[in-house]
Design a protein around this motif. Structure first.
Motif, PDB file in Angstrom:
ATOM      1  N   ARG A  44      -0.812   3.530 -12.339  1.00  0.00           N
ATOM      2  CA  ARG A  44      -0.747   3.126 -10.928  1.00  0.00           C
ATOM      3  C   ARG A  44       0.500   2.284 -10.661  1.00  0.00           C
ATOM      4  O   ARG A  44       0.974   1.568 -11.528  1.00  0.00           O
ATOM      5  CB  ARG A  44      -2.011   2.362 -10.553  1.00  0.00           C
ATOM      6  N   THR A  45       1.002   2.390  -9.435  1.00  0.00           N
ATOM      7  CA  THR A  45       2.177   1.610  -9.051  1.00  0.00           C
ATOM      8  C   THR A  45       1.738   0.276  -8.467  1.00  0.00           C
ATOM      9  O   THR A  45       0.558   0.065  -8.167  1.00  0.00           O
ATOM     10  CB  THR A  45       3.009   2.368  -7.995  1.00  0.00           C
ATOM     11  N   GLU A  46       2.698  -0.617  -8.290  1.00  0.00           N
ATOM     12  CA  GLU A  46       2.394  -1.932  -7.727  1.00  0.00           C
ATOM     13  C   GLU A  46       1.968  -1.833  -6.263  1.00  0.00           C
ATOM     14  O   GLU A  46       1.345  -2.751  -5.740  1.00  0.00           O
ATOM     15  CB  GLU A  46       3.594  -2.859  -7.872  1.00  0.00           C
ATOM     16  N   ASN A  47       2.321  -0.732  -5.593  1.00  0.00           N
ATOM     17  CA  ASN A  47       1.964  -0.549  -4.186  1.00  0.00           C
ATOM     18  C   ASN A  47       0.517  -0.115  -3.995  1.00  0.00           C
ATOM     19  O   ASN A  47       0.003  -0.167  -2.887  1.00  0.00           O
ATOM     20  CB  ASN A  47       2.890   0.478  -3.526  1.00  0.00           C
ATOM     21  N   GLN A  48      -0.129   0.330  -5.061  1.00  0.00           N
ATOM     22  CA  GLN A  48      -1.515   0.767  -4.966  1.00  0.00           C
ATOM     23  C   GLN A  48      -2.452  -0.417  -5.191  1.00  0.00           C
ATOM     24  O   GLN A  48      -2.081  -1.419  -5.821  1.00  0.00           O
ATOM     25  CB  GLN A  48      -1.786   1.857  -6.005  1.00  0.00           C
ATOM     26  N   VAL A  60     -11.593  -3.436 -11.792  1.00  0.00           N
ATOM     27  CA  VAL A  60     -10.647  -4.288 -11.078  1.00  0.00           C
ATOM     28  C   VAL A  60      -9.663  -4.795 -12.116  1.00  0.00           C
ATOM     29  O   VAL A  60     -10.065  -5.266 -13.179  1.00  0.00           O
ATOM     30  CB  VAL A  60     -11.377  -5.470 -10.400  1.00  0.00           C
ATOM     31  N   TYR A  61      -8.374  -4.666 -11.811  1.00  0.00           N
ATOM     32  CA  TYR A  61      -7.386  -5.092 -12.799  1.00  0.00           C
ATOM     33  C   TYR A  61      -6.286  -5.891 -12.130  1.00  0.00           C
ATOM     34  O   TYR A  61      -6.079  -5.831 -10.921  1.00  0.00           O
ATOM     35  CB  TYR A  61      -6.793  -3.890 -13.531  1.00  0.00           C
ATOM     36  N   ARG A  62      -5.589  -6.641 -12.945  1.00  0.00           N
ATOM     37  CA  ARG A  62      -4.437  -7.394 -12.474  1.00  0.00           C
ATOM     38  C   ARG A  62      -3.491  -7.585 -13.640  1.00  0.00           C
ATOM     39  O   ARG A  62      -3.926  -7.799 -14.768  1.00  0.00           O
ATOM     40  CB  ARG A  62      -4.879  -8.749 -11.932  1.00  0.00           C
ATOM     41  N   ARG A  63      -2.218  -7.500 -13.356  1.00  0.00           N
ATOM     42  CA  ARG A  63      -1.207  -7.660 -14.398  1.00  0.00           C
ATOM     43  C   ARG A  63      -0.615  -9.058 -14.324  1.00  0.00           C
ATOM     44  O   ARG A  63      -0.230  -9.532 -13.265  1.00  0.00           O
ATOM     45  CB  ARG A  63      -0.100  -6.629 -14.215  1.00  0.00           C
TER      46      ARG A  63
END
Length: 147
Positions: A44-48, A60-63
């Motif tokens: 997935r891209t940062e825009n999604q 649910v995820y976060r980098r």
């Protein structure tokens, strides 16, 4: 909110920490689930948005820097609450390790599990106060330093 699993994964897709709650899965099933979810999150891209649905789970995820924090929950769970949990976990790890990075997790995996266990028990959040979460771990550190 019922948490089913928490994963910490690097940008190459290698699992650095995995904790499952109430799931009776074999090692092969866990590896398959992790592989599919990690591939979906990394693609997935940062825009999604940071939410994906996978089987019965809402992920649910976060980098943060080089690590992805992925939490699998029941379908009816509030995603923003899970993002808050992830942020609280990262802040707590950051407070303990003083600027946490992937190597801190790798070389101190038991401490990361202790901290996670102080926050979550049987898939339910039991503590969010960083000082209360870190108190038992710091006491263990003091005890080990005396030996």
């Amino acid at each position: 909110m019922k948490i089913r699993f928490i994963l910490m994964v690097n940008k190459q897709g290698q699992t650095r920490l995995a904790q499952y709650y109430g799931e009776n899965l074999t090692i092969q099933e866990k590896a398959a689930i992790e592989g599919e979810i990690i591939r979906k999150c990394l693609a997935r891209t940062e825009n999604q948005c940071s939410f994906i649905e996978y089987r019965d789970y809402k992920c649910v995820y976060r980098r943060y820097a080089s690590l992805f924090f992925i939490v699998g929950v029941d379908g009816q769970t509030n995603e923003l609450g899970v993002l808050e949990l992830i942020h609280n976990l990262v802040e707590t790890l950051d407070k303990y390790f003083e600027n946490v990075c992937e190597l801190d997790i790798m070389f101190n995996i038991e401490k990361a599990h202790f901290i996670l266990d102080e926050m979550i028990c049987n898939g339910h959040i039991i503590e969010t106060n960083k000082s209360n979460i870190l108190r038992p771990t710091r006491l263990m550190d003091k005890y080990q330093a005396k030996k």
